[in-house]
Design a protein around this motif. Structure first.
Motif, PDB file in Angstrom:
ATOM      1  N   PHE A 198      53.238 118.598  -2.349  1.00 49.85           N
ATOM      2  CA  PHE A 198      53.750 117.841  -1.366  1.00 49.85           C
ATOM      3  C   PHE A 198      52.690 116.683  -1.194  1.00 49.85           C
ATOM      4  N   PHE A 199      53.030 115.425  -1.240  1.00 47.01           N
ATOM      5  CA  PHE A 199      52.447 114.195  -1.229  1.00 47.01           C
ATOM      6  C   PHE A 199      52.853 113.259  -0.211  1.00 47.01           C
ATOM      7  N   TYR A 200      51.772 113.273   0.819  1.00 52.96           N
ATOM      8  CA  TYR A 200      52.113 112.367   2.296  1.00 52.96           C
ATOM      9  C   TYR A 200      51.609 111.052   1.927  1.00 52.96           C
ATOM     10  N   ARG A 201      52.383 109.978   2.273  1.00 51.82           N
ATOM     11  CA  ARG A 201      51.736 108.729   1.980  1.00 51.82           C
ATOM     12  C   ARG A 201      51.414 108.152   3.245  1.00 51.82           C
ATOM     13  N   ILE A 202      50.069 107.525   3.054  1.00 53.83           N
ATOM     14  CA  ILE A 202      49.420 106.752   4.306  1.00 53.83           C
ATOM     15  C   ILE A 202      49.596 105.396   3.888  1.00 53.83           C
ATOM     16  N   ARG A 203      50.237 104.613   5.110  1.00 60.74           N
ATOM     17  CA  ARG A 203      50.256 103.299   5.117  1.00 60.74           C
ATOM     18  C   ARG A 203      50.032 102.816   6.358  1.00 60.74           C
ATOM     19  N   GLU A 204      49.670 101.448   6.487  1.00 56.81           N
ATOM     20  CA  GLU A 204      49.338 100.968   7.731  1.00 56.81           C
ATOM     21  C   GLU A 204      49.998 101.073   9.013  1.00 56.81           C
ATOM     22  N   ASN A 205      51.366 101.140   8.749  1.00 55.81           N
ATOM     23  CA  ASN A 205      52.214 101.289   9.969  1.00 55.81           C
ATOM     24  C   ASN A 205      53.009 102.675   9.729  1.00 55.81           C
ATOM     25  N   SER A 206      52.134 103.756   9.256  1.00 53.94           N
ATOM     26  CA  SER A 206      52.668 105.103   9.256  1.00 53.94           C
ATOM     27  C   SER A 206      53.025 105.544  10.702  1.00 53.94           C
ATOM     28  N   ARG A 207      54.133 106.210  10.844  1.00 56.00           N
ATOM     29  CA  ARG A 207      54.744 106.663  12.072  1.00 56.00           C
ATOM     30  C   ARG A 207      53.654 107.690  12.721  1.00 56.00           C
ATOM     31  N   ASN A 208      52.711 108.149  12.052  1.00 54.50           N
ATOM     32  CA  ASN A 208      51.988 109.187  12.879  1.00 54.50           C
ATOM     33  C   ASN A 208      50.453 108.500  13.054  1.00 54.50           C
ATOM     34  N   THR A 209      50.389 107.052  12.585  1.00 53.52           N
ATOM     35  CA  THR A 209      49.237 106.309  13.066  1.00 53.52           C
ATOM     36  C   THR A 209      49.480 105.732  14.333  1.00 53.52           C
ATOM     37  N   ILE A 210      49.224 106.604  15.527  1.00 55.99           N
ATOM     38  CA  ILE A 210      49.546 105.881  17.010  1.00 55.99           C
ATOM     39  C   ILE A 210      48.181 106.147  17.616  1.00 55.99           C
ATOM     40  N   LYS A 211      48.199 105.450  18.870  1.00 55.00           N
ATOM     41  CA  LYS A 211      47.133 105.497  19.477  1.00 55.00           C
ATOM     42  C   LYS A 211      46.566 106.952  20.257  1.00 55.00           C
ATOM     43  N   SER A 212      45.443 107.283  20.438  1.00 58.20           N
ATOM     44  CA  SER A 212      45.051 108.400  21.033  1.00 58.20           C
ATOM     45  C   SER A 212      45.654 108.755  22.429  1.00 58.20           C
ATOM     46  N   GLU A 213      45.877 107.796  23.203  1.00 56.26           N
ATOM     47  CA  GLU A 213      46.608 108.011  24.458  1.00 56.26           C
ATOM     48  C   GLU A 213      47.935 108.423  24.220  1.00 56.26           C
ATOM     49  N   LEU A 214      48.950 107.830  23.334  1.00 57.63           N
ATOM     50  CA  LEU A 214      50.053 108.112  23.123  1.00 57.63           C
ATOM     51  C   LEU A 214      50.006 109.662  22.631  1.00 57.63           C
ATOM     52  N   HIS A 215      49.040 109.827  21.754  1.00 57.15           N
ATOM     53  CA  HIS A 215      48.950 111.285  21.066  1.00 57.15           C
ATOM     54  C   HIS A 215      48.780 112.359  22.247  1.00 57.15           C
ATOM     55  N   ARG A 216      47.909 112.040  23.239  1.00 57.34           N
ATOM     56  CA  ARG A 216      47.774 112.825  24.324  1.00 57.34           C
ATOM     57  C   ARG A 216      49.082 113.124  25.006  1.00 57.34           C
ATOM     58  N   ASN A 217      49.957 112.019  25.122  1.00 58.85           N
ATOM     59  CA  ASN A 217      51.240 112.043  25.965  1.00 58.85           C
ATOM     60  C   ASN A 217      52.129 112.870  25.200  1.00 58.85           C
ATOM     61  N   VAL A 218      52.033 112.844  23.707  1.00 58.55           N
ATOM     62  CA  VAL A 218      53.180 113.611  23.061  1.00 58.55           C
ATOM     63  C   VAL A 218      52.620 115.145  23.108  1.00 58.55           C
ATOM     64  N   ASN A 219      51.340 115.502  22.913  1.00 55.78           N
ATOM     65  CA  ASN A 219      50.751 116.654  23.149  1.00 55.78           C
ATOM     66  C   ASN A 219      51.286 117.211  24.365  1.00 55.78           C
ATOM     67  N   TRP A 220      51.184 116.559  25.444  1.00 56.42           N
ATOM     68  CA  TRP A 220      51.658 117.270  26.751  1.00 56.42           C
ATOM     69  C   TRP A 220      53.119 117.355  26.673  1.00 56.42           C
ATOM     70  N   GLN A 221      53.972 116.764  26.023  1.00 58.77           N
ATOM     71  CA  GLN A 221      55.372 116.611  26.140  1.00 58.77           C
ATOM     72  C   GLN A 221      55.567 117.764  25.167  1.00 58.77           C
ATOM     73  N   ILE A 222      54.902 118.345  24.269  1.00 59.59           N
ATOM     74  CA  ILE A 222      55.104 119.403  23.414  1.00 59.59           C
ATOM     75  C   ILE A 222      55.064 120.784  24.241  1.00 59.59           C
ATOM     76  N   PHE A 223      53.644 120.609  24.970  1.00 66.10           N
ATOM     77  CA  PHE A 223      53.231 121.607  25.994  1.00 66.10           C
ATOM     78  C   PHE A 223      54.292 121.910  26.768  1.00 66.10           C
ATOM     79  N   SER A 224      54.734 120.784  27.705  1.00 61.85           N
ATOM     80  CA  SER A 224      55.541 120.969  28.900  1.00 61.85           C
ATOM     81  C   SER A 224      56.886 121.467  28.550  1.00 61.85           C
ATOM     82  N   LYS A 225      57.627 121.129  27.206  1.00 63.75           N
ATOM     83  CA  LYS A 225      58.904 121.625  26.755  1.00 63.75           C
ATOM     84  C   LYS A 225      59.079 122.973  26.494  1.00 63.75           C
TER      85      LYS A 225
END
Length: 286
Positions: A198-225
């Motif tokens: 599997f080859f994962y493309r890294i680009r400037e606007n990759s969907r997973n290149t998001i700010k740390s605060e947003l990651h904390r919110n997504v982590n909390w979303q996963i946990f709460s669900k």
């Protein structure tokens, strides 16, 4: 039945991927395993993605094109799987690439292991970065702390229908991790192929290149669900699990696990919730 009789459905959600879509579809066309279909789901693209997808579907009828209004990758994957006719499912993002032997080795692995739930492999970044992905072998409790399985892992379609599918409310990434948490459990048999397929493309606007605060919110979303799953694995009312060690493990996973340009941040809210729960038990032992 010979394993070559089993059809694999490759699900490719696409949103404004005109620059990369042809390369992704070429990696599908070049597979050594030929009994596949590729479901391309255009998620409301406004570039030339539709034109490119239609060119490929006209060139080879194993490429099947659908379009929908922009609703996110989870809806696109779910709709693509529902329209598929294969026995096995392999999600593939429209900017990533798979090795020509990935389908064949994965299907052989499944057919040789009747109770197998999931197959994934080692991977490598390409594009802005060029290095191997250091993915751990599957362990469910480790999976709850940090994902070690990218979205392009193979599973049986019948097992997919035992879940509610990818969560349509997750629009900021990590929806594949949240799906694996519900799709798998501690009894699931999972095999990681050791080759880089599997080859994962890294680009400037990759969907997973998001700010740390947003990651904390997504982590909390996963946990709460999935709070009942986390409680059952990390809160033991009899043995009083060492919560400080749990948080230490979470923190270590957040430092160790890297996929693309992002780092999964510590589950700070989870830590606070766990420790507040422990303090409540100390004050209310019965």
């Amino acid at each position: 039945m010979n394993y070559f009789d089993k059809k694999i459905s490759i699900i490719v959600p696409c949103f404004n991927h005109e620059e990369f879509l042809a390369e992704t579809l070429t990696s599908v066309l070049n597979q050594s395993y030929k009994h596949w279909e590729c479901i391309i789901v255009n998620d409301g693209s406004i570039d030339r993605s539709e034109h490119i997808a239609l060119e490929w579907s006209n060139k080879d009828d194993r490429f099947i094109y659908y379009t929908q209004s922009n609703q996110g990758v989870s809806v696109a994957r779910n709709n693509g799987i529902k329209k598929s006719t294969g026995s096995y499912i392999l999600p593939l993002d429209a900017d990533d690439v798979i090795h020509e032997n990935y389908l064949e080795e994965a299907i052989i692995t499944f057919e040789n292991n009747p109770n197998l739930k999931l197959v994934y492999c080692n991977g490598k970044k390409f594009g802005l970065e060029n290095e191997s992905l250091n993915l751990n072998k599957y362990n469910y409790k480790d999976l709850l702390l940090g994902n070690m399985i990218f979205c392009s892992a193979m599973f049986k379609k019948t097992d997919f229908y035992n879940t509610s599918g990818y969560d349509n409310d997750m629009h900021n990434g990590l929806e594949d991790w949240e799906f694996w948490i519900r799709f798998l459990d501690e009894e699931s048999k999972v095999i990681k192929l050791e080759k880089e397929y599997f080859f994962y493309r890294i680009r400037e606007n990759s969907r997973n290149t998001i700010k740390s605060e947003l990651h904390r919110n997504v982590n909390w979303q996963i946990f709460s669900k999935n709070i009942d799953i986390y409680k059952s694995h990390f809160i033991d009312p009899i043995s009083q699990i060492q919560l400080s060690q749990i948080y230490k493990n979470m923190y270590q996973f957040s430092l160790d696990y890297r996929l693309g340009n992002f780092i999964i941040n510590p589950f700070r809210k989870i830590k606070n919730w766990l420790f507040s729960k422990n303090e409540f038990r100390k004050k209310n032992p019965y």
